[in-house]
Scaffold this active site. Structure first.
Site, PDB file in Angstrom:
ATOM      1  N   ASP A  33      -6.757   2.613 -11.679  1.00 56.62           N
ATOM      2  CA  ASP A  33      -5.903   3.802 -11.704  1.00 56.62           C
ATOM      3  C   ASP A  33      -4.775   3.660 -12.721  1.00 56.62           C
ATOM      4  O   ASP A  33      -3.598   3.785 -12.406  1.00 56.62           O
ATOM      5  CB  ASP A  33      -5.334   4.053 -10.301  1.00 56.62           C
ATOM      6  N   GLU A  49      -7.358  -5.641  -5.695  1.00 51.71           N
ATOM      7  CA  GLU A  49      -8.191  -4.721  -4.920  1.00 51.71           C
ATOM      8  C   GLU A  49      -9.677  -4.838  -5.227  1.00 51.71           C
ATOM      9  O   GLU A  49     -10.351  -3.834  -5.504  1.00 51.71           O
ATOM     10  CB  GLU A  49      -7.706  -3.286  -5.108  1.00 51.71           C
ATOM     11  N   TYR A  53      -0.903   1.617   2.179  1.00 55.12           N
ATOM     12  CA  TYR A  53      -0.427   2.969   1.882  1.00 55.12           C
ATOM     13  C   TYR A  53      -0.549   3.901   3.092  1.00 55.12           C
ATOM     14  O   TYR A  53      -0.743   5.109   2.926  1.00 55.12           O
ATOM     15  CB  TYR A  53      -1.218   3.552   0.701  1.00 55.12           C
ATOM     16  N   GLU A  66       1.706  -4.073  -2.641  1.00 53.24           N
ATOM     17  CA  GLU A  66       1.833  -2.661  -3.002  1.00 53.24           C
ATOM     18  C   GLU A  66       2.121  -1.838  -1.756  1.00 53.24           C
ATOM     19  O   GLU A  66       1.485  -2.026  -0.710  1.00 53.24           O
ATOM     20  CB  GLU A  66       0.550  -2.112  -3.655  1.00 53.24           C
TER      21      GLU A  66
END
Length: 558
Positions: free
Chosen positions: A147, A381, A433, A470
């Site tokens: 991303d 990830e 997240y 993150e």
């Protein structure tokens, strides 16, 4: 990073440039020189320098003419790239000198024929076509497995350097805060030689010296430790002596520090430390992957003002200038390899594993002597839910430790309890997240899920600290709403505040990195408005609403 005190010709500046969408340049002989219709600046990515190049992904050619002083005659010329790619092929005066794969590590080629006291031409072919076997992988400019924007070009400085036939190829330096010093030189020389090594403090005084013909270990008395509050740097100079004459010299800035991971957390010079900071990106308008010097200065002072003490080089190793400032500012760095978005295809591919090892080796060689670099991350990830993924990541971790056993190694997980490799690293690193990608609009529900995850991960890995590498929410600049709703700056502020408040209560969580320091460009997709706006600052470094909250909360984390 070892720097040669050598003759050098900078190749930074305006280069001839030509797109080659049909990849016909090489068979057409462009490497001997070509009609350059355009100009491009180096160092910088090509994409935003011209709107017509913005979405171009493929082959492009660079051309530059440089003058070599007559006094360099008799020396060996090398062309050095700090970072270019993805695939780079180089010719000098029409002669092929080498090729390199990967955009984020330094490489150099010996120039077999150069004209002294005259002008020379370098031609560079760059191919940034994104493929599944690239590092990092993808299937196109807007079909990445990651991303962030896939820039192309010569992103970092280029120069021609001149050495004697005998030269110092590398220095491996290990220190501890108690004054321990180990130096392992790699010298390219066919005859007998001696190295004169001096250690010089910030005031210019020589505090240690030694003559050696190889590796040595010693203790330096009275050195000051490198730390966050007082990042004391020393200059280690090594001169190569052959036949009584100094024929080469290299310099490395070092700091005496010890970093450890224990079950109870992270320790710098024997004292417990809480890692607080960001994931970052090298991304800036017009420059692309090249962060200008003034922007870096602004970033480091911003990080200091917000009480951050660390960052991760997400998701690739950063430039020498970037990490030089980390050394100087006392910022701790998790140095990450450009392995992001790995899938089952990669875990089953032995050739890909060997390529990953080669690139990781380049990363470590370039930055292993930096006091700021305290940990390595081998991947971000990965889809690590299979036994093959566990084996792949285990091999990478073991490979890193075989090269540099002095630093802990992690990878960052988003598969959490389904991650079959979780626990392989020296610490557990999680990207979370809840309240954004799930539980959207309900931050408190996200915090409940976060707490549940952390308790379970800790119960499975009680001997390892956890770092949240993150967490964050989009805060679109200037979008405000009462009550806080997703995408507003108020929602981002509340999300970060609640996460930090909860994470601070967990004694086994010893690090938190907000995603991200600043907004950055992404591929085109329905989830993004050109940028990922999870930054605490805008892409051009204007602070958002959450900066004051984060600064206050960070000040309390010890």
């Amino acid at each position: 990073m070892v720097v040669g005190v050598r003759g050098r010709v900078s190749l930074d500046g305006f280069w001839g440039f030509r797109l080659d969408p049909g990849n016909v340049g090489e068979v057409s002989g462009w490497f001997r020189g070509f009609e350059a219709f355009d100009r491009v600046y180096v160092p910088a990515s090509w994409n935003e320098q011209n709107a017509d190049w913005d979405q171009y992904s493929g082959v492009a050619w660079y051309e530059f003419e440089f003058h070599v002083p007559r006094e360099f005659r008799g020396l060996v010329p090398w062309i050095v790239f700090e970072g270019a790619g993805y695939l780079t092929r180089v010719w000098v005066n029409g002669e092929f000198v080498g090729e390199h794969e990967g955009s984020f590590t330094m490489f150099r080629f010996k120039i077999p024929a150069i004209k002294y006291g005259d002008w020379n031409r370098v031609v560079v072919k760059i191919d940034n076509t994104l493929k599944p076997d690239n590092i990092p992988p993808g299937e196109g400019l807007n079909a990445t497995y990651f991303d962030f924007f896939h820039y192309g070009g010569v992103h970092r400085p280029v120069w021609v350097e001149f050495t004697s036939g005998c030269f110092i190829d590398d220095l491996i330096i290990v220190t501890r805060h108690d004054g321990y010093l180990k130096v392992q030189p790699n010298v390219n020389c066919s005859g007998p030689f001696r190295l004169n090594v001096e250690l010089i403090d910030g005031g210019g005084s020589v505090v240690y010296s030694r003559a050696t013909e190889g590796a040595f270990e010693d203790y330096v008395k009275g050195v000051e430790a490198w730390g966050i509050e007082h990042p004391m740097l020393y200059r280690l100079e090594a001169k190569l002596i052959t036949n009584g004459e100094a024929v080469d010299e290299v310099v490395e800035r070092i700091g005496f520090r010890t970093f450890e991971v224990r079950a109870s957390g992270f320790y710098l010079n024997g004292e417990s430390i809480f890692l607080k900071g960001f994931g970052r990106h090298e991304d800036y308008p017009i420059f692309g992957r090249a962060l200008p010097g003034p922007v870096l200065i602004r970033d480091f002072y911003n990080m200091r003002r917000i009480n951050a003490n660390s960052f991760r080089t997400s998701h690739y190793p950063y430039s020498n200038a970037h990490l030089d400032l980390a050394d100087e500012f006392g910022i701790l760095v998790i140095l990450e390899a450009p392995l992001v978005g790995l899938r089952d295809y990669h875990f089953r591919n032995q050739g890909y594993l060997e390529k990953a090892k080669r690139i990781i080796s380049e990363v470590i060689r370039q930055h292993r002597n930096r006091p700021s670099v305290v940990m390595y991350s081998v991947a971000n990830e990965p889809d690590s839910t299979t036994d093959e993924a566990r084996a792949f990541l285990g091999e990478l971790i073991n490979h890193v430790k075989s090269i540099d056993p002095t630093r802990p190694v992690i990878y960052t997980s988003h598969r959490h309890l389904n991650d079959k490799a979780l626990g392989l690293g020296d610490a557990v690193a999680l990207n979370t997240y809840f309240g954004w990608y799930s539980e959207t609009g309900d931050i408190e529900a996200g915090v409940v899920k976060l707490n549940q995850l952390l308790e379970e991960v800790h119960s499975r890995n009680p001997d390892k600290p956890i770092i949240i590498t993150e967490f964050g929410a989009e805060g679109y600049p200037g979008l405000h709403h009462d009550p806080p709703v997703a995408w507003s700056e108020e929602y981002q502020e509340l999300f970060l505040r609640r996460y930090i408040e909860e994470l601070a209560k967990k004694p086994y969580v010893r690090g938190i990195h907000i995603w991200n320091y600043a907004d950055f460009r992404t591929p085109q997709n329905p989830r993004r408005v050109i940028l990922n706006t999870k930054g605490l600052y805008t892409r051009d470094r204007r602070p958002k609403l959450a900066t004051k909250t984060v600064a206050e909360l960070f000040s309390k984390l010890k």
